[in-house]
Write a protein that holds these residues in place. Structure first.
Motif: not given
Length: 343
Positions: A1-21
């Motif tokens: 099943x394809x993972x559904x990413x959240x804004x928090x997932x993107x923030x963790x992967x990028x090493x930034x905060x959710x607010x920055x994303x």
């Protein structure tokens, strides 16, 4: 099943905060090009989009808190009392794992609820100014957890923290009574603000309790700022020369400092001709001449409590509750004391 990413997932992967994303996706904020490129590359690689992950966003925290400075007559980051409260809140909310974003009433024309939903904030801190907009009530009664500073929120998912403003005035009048000062005047804040109403109520109740003369001519209203205190004191001097109060209680330190300036310019001495008490205990009180007696509001405690209350509301821990913080009277030179004393 394809993972559904959240804004928090993107923030963790990028090493930034959710607010920055969120800012990068909405083309807001001053984010470096390198960070923008990194985040956008991760978004493209994962296939993340707010629409695709709406269900996930609705069920998961973004760890983002909205900050609203309420009021058509607005307080802001330059206000010494709220600035210190916000610094305390920022430190505590950061320890709890949150970032925050400011919402400007100038930019959004009071449409706070839609903006908070747009950024999917977990909760909101509302800092009260004067003449609060109807949009604040809409936000207060929404499903978004809210905590107010110096504003009594009433929503099912709202709480507030403020100083016990009845006790603020009680401490002033009690001090006057204990030091045989019978004539006390009051420089109030905006007449229809809740804080001003509570302090006036406490002042009048305490004057009656201690049997002191309540002269309505010595009760006037301004807007909490220095020029207001200066103007009001000049008006009192012009109107009541020869029948001035022995002590004046100003609803903010800034007003008190303005009153001291007006007294000096009119050839009156502080504390010799009139004692002056302010409220807030901002840093300037320790360096003014004379050093200002004031009611100390525990700004650090207010900020910490607001952060913890908001975190509890977000995590649905216990019932909503509101907290009153006890003030203290710090006596200094403007009341004739050479060494600082807290009572």
């Amino acid at each position: 099943m394809t993972k559904r990413y959240t804004i928090q997932d993107i923030a963790v992967l990028a090493g930034v905060s959710a607010a920055t994303v969120s800012k990068i996706m909405n083309n807001t904020g001053n984010i470096s090009k390198a960070t923008q490129d990194r985040v956008r590359a991760i978004i493209k690689e994962t296939g993340y989009s707010p629409t695709h992950s709406a269900k996930s966003l609705a069920s998961k925290k973004t760890n983002l808190i909205g900050i609203v400075y309420a009021g058509k007559i607005n307080v802001d980051l330059s206000h010494p009392f709220f600035n210190q409260v916000l610094n305390s809140f920022k430190s505590q909310i950061g320890l709890l794992g949150y970032d925050f974003i400011f919402f400007s009433n100038e930019q959004y024309k009071g449409n706070y609820l839609s903006r908070c939903r747009h950024y999917n904030v977990d909760g909101v801190l509302i800092i009260a100014g004067d003449d609060v907009e109807d949009a604040i009530e809409q936000l207060d009664h929404s499903s978004i957890p809210c905590v107010g500073i110096d504003i009594e929120l009433k929503g099912e998912r709202s709480s507030y923290v403020m100083t016990n403003n009845l006790k603020v005035s009680h401490l002033v009048v009690e001090y006057a009574y204990m030091n045989s000062i019978e004539r006390v005047g009051m420089l109030g804040g905006t007449h229809d603000s809740r804080i001003s109403m509570l302090r006036e109520e406490g002042f009048k109740e305490a004057m009656k309790k201690f049997g002191l003369l309540l002269n309505e001519d010595w009760i006037v209203y301004g807007d909490y700022y220095e020029e207001s205190g200066y103007r009001l004191m000049n008006q009192l001097i012009a109107k009541h020369t020869g029948n001035l109060p022995e002590m004046i209680f100003a609803f903010s330190d800034l007003m008190a400092l303005g009153a001291v300036r007006a007294l000096r310019e009119n050839g009156l001495q502080v504390p010799g001709d009139m004692k002056v008490i302010g409220c807030d205990d901002i840093e300037a009180c320790r360096y003014s001449h004379p050093k200002l007696t004031t009611i100390r509001q525990d700004k650090e405690k207010i900020g910490i409590l607001a952060a913890k209350l908001l975190s509890d509301l977000i995590d649905k821990k216990g019932k909503t509750r509101s907290l009153l913080v006890d003030p203290e009277l710090t006596v200094r030179e403007s009341c004739g004391l050479s060494a600082e004393k807290t009572v």
